[in-house]
Design an enzyme around this catalytic site. Sequence first.
Site, PDB file in Angstrom:
ATOM      1  N   HIS A 178     -26.450 -31.984  -5.928  1.00 38.19           N
ATOM      2  CA  HIS A 178     -25.176 -31.976  -6.658  1.00 38.19           C
ATOM      3  C   HIS A 178     -25.052 -33.339  -7.315  1.00 38.19           C
ATOM      4  CE1 HIS A 178     -24.200 -33.817  -2.826  1.00 38.19           C
ATOM      5  NE2 HIS A 178     -23.000 -34.168  -3.219  1.00 38.19           N
TER       6      HIS A 178
ATOM      7  N   HIS B 209     -22.612 -35.814  -7.139  1.00 38.51           N
ATOM      8  CA  HIS B 209     -21.869 -36.936  -6.583  1.00 38.51           C
ATOM      9  C   HIS B 209     -22.687 -38.208  -6.832  1.00 38.51           C
ATOM     10  CE1 HIS B 209     -18.705 -35.461  -3.456  1.00 38.51           C
ATOM     11  NE2 HIS B 209     -18.118 -36.089  -4.462  1.00 38.51           N
TER      12      HIS B 209
ATOM     13  N   ASP C 217     -23.412 -40.851  -5.250  1.00 39.69           N
ATOM     14  CA  ASP C 217     -24.340 -41.404  -4.250  1.00 39.69           C
ATOM     15  C   ASP C 217     -25.645 -40.614  -4.161  1.00 39.69           C
ATOM     16  OD1 ASP C 217     -22.426 -39.514  -3.173  1.00 39.69           O
ATOM     17  OD2 ASP C 217     -23.323 -39.849  -1.200  1.00 39.69           O
ATOM     18  N   HIS C 218     -25.712 -39.433  -4.807  1.00 43.07           N
ATOM     19  CA  HIS C 218     -26.937 -38.630  -4.769  1.00 43.07           C
ATOM     20  C   HIS C 218     -27.788 -38.820  -6.022  1.00 43.07           C
ATOM     21  CE1 HIS C 218     -25.927 -36.168  -1.160  1.00 43.07           C
ATOM     22  NE2 HIS C 218     -24.791 -36.802  -1.406  1.00 43.07           N
TER      23      HIS C 218
ATOM     24  N   HIS D 218     -19.144 -27.408  -0.745  1.00 42.66           N
ATOM     25  CA  HIS D 218     -18.805 -28.837  -0.850  1.00 42.66           C
ATOM     26  C   HIS D 218     -17.574 -28.984  -1.757  1.00 42.66           C
ATOM     27  CE1 HIS D 218     -19.670 -33.016  -0.297  1.00 42.66           C
ATOM     28  NE2 HIS D 218     -20.174 -33.259  -1.480  1.00 42.66           N
TER      29      HIS D 218
ATOM     30  N   ASP E 162     -24.987 -31.719   0.575  1.00 41.58           N
ATOM     31  CA  ASP E 162     -23.690 -32.000   1.207  1.00 41.58           C
ATOM     32  C   ASP E 162     -22.941 -30.693   1.373  1.00 41.58           C
ATOM     33  OD1 ASP E 162     -24.363 -34.626   1.025  1.00 41.58           O
ATOM     34  OD2 ASP E 162     -22.626 -35.231  -0.173  1.00 41.58           O
TER      35      ASP E 162
ATOM     36  N   HIS F 149     -27.687 -38.360   5.931  1.00 39.01           N
ATOM     37  CA  HIS F 149     -26.437 -38.624   5.191  1.00 39.01           C
ATOM     38  C   HIS F 149     -25.338 -38.897   6.225  1.00 39.01           C
ATOM     39  CE1 HIS F 149     -23.054 -38.112   2.462  1.00 39.01           C
ATOM     40  NE2 HIS F 149     -23.863 -37.984   1.453  1.00 39.01           N
TER      41      HIS F 149
HETATM   42 ZN   LIG Z   1     -23.025 -37.278  -0.374  1.00 37.02          ZN
HETATM   43 ZN   LIG Z   2     -21.348 -35.001  -2.037  1.00 38.44          ZN
END
Ligand SMILES: [Zn+2]
Ligand SMILES: [Zn+2]
Length: 356
Positions: A111, A113, A115-116, A208, A231, A306
């Site tokens: 996805h 986000h 941080d990914h 998510h 996530d 994670h």
């Molecule tokens: Zn995450």
């Molecule tokens: Zn996420």
Amino acid sequence: MMKRIAVGLLVVVALALAAAWLFQKPVGEAIFRRAAQEVPGNDILAGLEDGLHLGLCGTGSPMANPHRAGPCNVVIAGGEVFVVDMGENGNRNLALMGISAADVDAVLLTHFHSDHIDGLGPMMLYHWVRGASTAPLPVYGPQGVEEVVAGFDAAYARDKTYRTAHHGEVVAPPSGGGAAARPFALAGGSAVVLQGGGLMVRAFAVDHDPVAPAVGYRFDYKGRAVCISGDTAKSANLIAACKGADVIVHDALQPRMVETLEAAFAAHGATNTAKIFADIRDYHASPEQAAESAQAAGARMLVLSHLVPPLPSAYLYPAFLGDAPGRFGGPIVVGEDGMLFSLPPRSDRIERRRLL
Ligand SMILES: [Zn+2]
Ligand SMILES: [Zn+2]
């Protein structure tokens, strides 16, 4: 007699320390020269047996931790290398683990986000220059990946011209660099993303909310299977998609610990951060829920990654796991950066080693 030996030993240690201090510069140069010979040959891929291999190149989350990079998994099968999610510092871990970005065949995003995806820029760059790649790095993802890739390409466009101007077209071919989006559409909550050479990669929708689309990936190779959750809160679709997997890598947030952080930040007057700690509890699975999912899927091993919060010491693992060990019959591994799991073809063995 004993006293004389002890004094003698002390004198030897003192002389050695004095020599190490006096000759720090030449000794340091000699150590560096020796180490430099080994760096270019740091390649784990050449020595891997045929099988399905899973490496953890980042087990952390946006919360800072010096020992855990952002979300990053590497799957190796049939001579191909796939990176699932590209969190901050994942590239550095991959290099230290002996996996060159030049050997990465594709990145798969779960996805979008931040941080990914925040390690995607350096991954594009290293894939290009370290391999003199003449084509952009393929980046697979659900719909929206085109937008993300276009943004990274735009951000790195100027850097790209500098690299070719400075290092030349042989090292930095103008046709390479950047990334190429490979979007896929989910039908009935899943999609076949890649197939060939005995390897099958499927994406499956996870929960998510409000982040959508969000997927996990399942890799099947020669009778072995690895599932990566991305996530998600506890997800019935994940349980169905990961049926019989050898290893499930699942995100894990310990709500009791996050509640403690929320209270601490609220008491400190940091109300916005406290609200974030309250908000994030509803869209990640707890270790207990991840254990229940692994049990329901009939998985052989559960690897938690994670991690929220990122644990500074293994001493805290039992507190983080809570009741999880009672809810899954197999081993639960609290993931750490640099772990490698190897699944030989058509067996039930899971071999473990550390590359960091
Ligand atoms: Zn995450
Ligand atoms: Zn996420």
